[in-house]
Design a protein around this motif. Structure first.
Motif, short mmCIF file in Angstrom:
data_model
loop_
_atom_site.label_atom_id
_atom_site.label_comp_id
_atom_site.label_asym_id
_atom_site.label_seq_id
_atom_site.Cartn_x
_atom_site.Cartn_y
_atom_site.Cartn_z
N MET A 117 0.84 -1.20 0.00
CA MET A 117 0.00 0.00 0.00
C MET A 117 0.87 1.24 0.00
N SER A 118 0.37 2.27 -0.68
CA SER A 118 1.03 3.57 -0.61
C SER A 118 0.36 4.37 0.48
N GLY A 119 1.09 5.32 1.05
CA GLY A 119 0.54 6.07 2.17
C GLY A 119 0.80 7.55 2.06
N ILE A 120 0.13 8.28 2.94
CA ILE A 120 0.31 9.72 3.04
C ILE A 120 0.41 10.06 4.53
N SER A 121 1.39 10.86 4.89
CA SER A 121 1.55 11.27 6.28
C SER A 121 0.94 12.65 6.47
N ILE A 122 0.06 12.74 7.45
CA ILE A 122 -0.66 13.98 7.76
C ILE A 122 -0.25 14.42 9.15
N ALA A 123 0.19 15.66 9.25
CA ALA A 123 0.63 16.20 10.54
C ALA A 123 -0.26 17.35 10.96
N THR A 124 -0.49 17.47 12.26
CA THR A 124 -1.19 18.62 12.82
C THR A 124 -0.35 19.20 13.95
N TRP A 125 -0.30 20.55 14.00
CA TRP A 125 0.56 21.21 14.98
C TRP A 125 0.04 22.63 15.23
N ASN A 126 -0.33 22.89 16.48
CA ASN A 126 -0.60 24.27 16.87
C ASN A 126 0.77 24.92 17.07
N ILE A 127 1.13 25.80 16.16
CA ILE A 127 2.49 26.33 16.12
C ILE A 127 2.65 27.59 16.95
N ASN A 128 1.53 28.24 17.31
CA ASN A 128 1.59 29.42 18.18
C ASN A 128 2.54 30.49 17.63
#
Length: 270
Positions: A1-12
């Motif tokens: 399978m191919s994948g995608i990395s998703i990031a979330t970050w409150n960077i302030n």
């Protein structure tokens, strides 16, 4: 399978912390990076710095001096219309199409200090925002559109999402009224809370540590405020990688001039 990395970050403050983002991206290499609390107008977003990190596609919803959300991606983004989900029309939400699914990036209001909407307009605003989200996602559930929701939800819903369930029951971000409202949203959209799909409920998970602690790591009085949810259409892809598919980069909280939030990354198998 191919994948995608998703990031979330409150960077302030994205302009202040762009060098830290660059250092982290060099290590984590996310395909899509969703930021909250960028604290700048859309035209002030440091796009060139992010292009140097390898991102080529951007979707910015800025606001002067506060709030604001942004998505930087190595994959093409489809601009989708705003849904006007914030009762005060603040820059707290955006949505795009990417890799065959619809991605929502949220910065839900913190809510102030007093958990009483009758005397605290900020808390009343937060609860109204949550009510709108429940109605919105309930109305969309039948369409079966593949959805990913990420962001700083400013709610730690479960007992082991906070350092002390008992002591924080009357503290905004963990009060029963907020937790119940968030659960209604989750059920309305039939979403899976990916972190708790992959990590047992009795295990502590934190993504935020207060600036007030002299030594955040020693005190470790954290809360899990940052979330990644998926609709049923993406559940299997979200959990396919097992526990290692989701990572909280808590070491970043110790970097120089850090955000009080850590990045959270999901490897979504497609």
């Amino acid at each position: 399978m191919s994948g995608i990395s998703i990031a979330t970050w409150n960077i302030n403050s994205v302009r202040l912390r762009a060098p830290s983002v660059a250092a982290w991206v060099a290590e984590a290499d996310p395909d899509v990076l969703c930021l909250q609390e960028i604290k700048c107008l859309s035209e002030q977003f440091p796009e060139e710095a992010f292009r140097e990190m390898g991102f080529r596609h951007f979707h910015i919803r800025g606001q002067k001096g506060m709030h604001g959300v942004a998505i930087a991606s190595k994959l093409p983004l489809e601009d989708l219309p705003d849904e006007d989900l914030c009762p005060r029309s603040e820059a707290r939400h955006q949505r795009v199409g990417v890799a065959g699914f619809e991605l929502h990036n949220f910065y839900i209001p913190a809510g102030g200090d007093e958990p009483d909407p009758a005397i605290n307009p900020r808390f009343a605003h937060k609860l109204e925002f949550l009510d709108k989200l429940e109605s919105y996602f309930a109305g969309r559930a039948a369409a079966k559109t593949p959805l990913v929701l990420v962001g700083d939800f400013n709610i730690a819903p479960y007992e082991h999402d906070v350092w002390s369930h008992k002591q924080l029951l009357k503290v905004i971000s963990h009060t029963p009224v907020e937790v119940d409202a968030l659960e209604r949203i989750r059920q309305a959209g039939r979403f899976s809370d990916v972190a708790r799909e992959l990590i047992p409920m009795d295990e502590k998970i934190y993504t935020w540590w207060s600036y007030r602690a002299k030594d955040w790591k020693a005190a470790n009085r954290g809360r899990r405020l940052d979330h990644i949810w998926v609709s049923p259409e993406l559940h299997d892809q979200a959990v396919a990688g097992g526990r290692e598919a989701l990572k909280v980069w808590d070491n970043v909280r110790s970097w120089e001039k850090p955000s009080d939030h850590a990045p959270v990354v999901l490897q979504l198998e497609l």
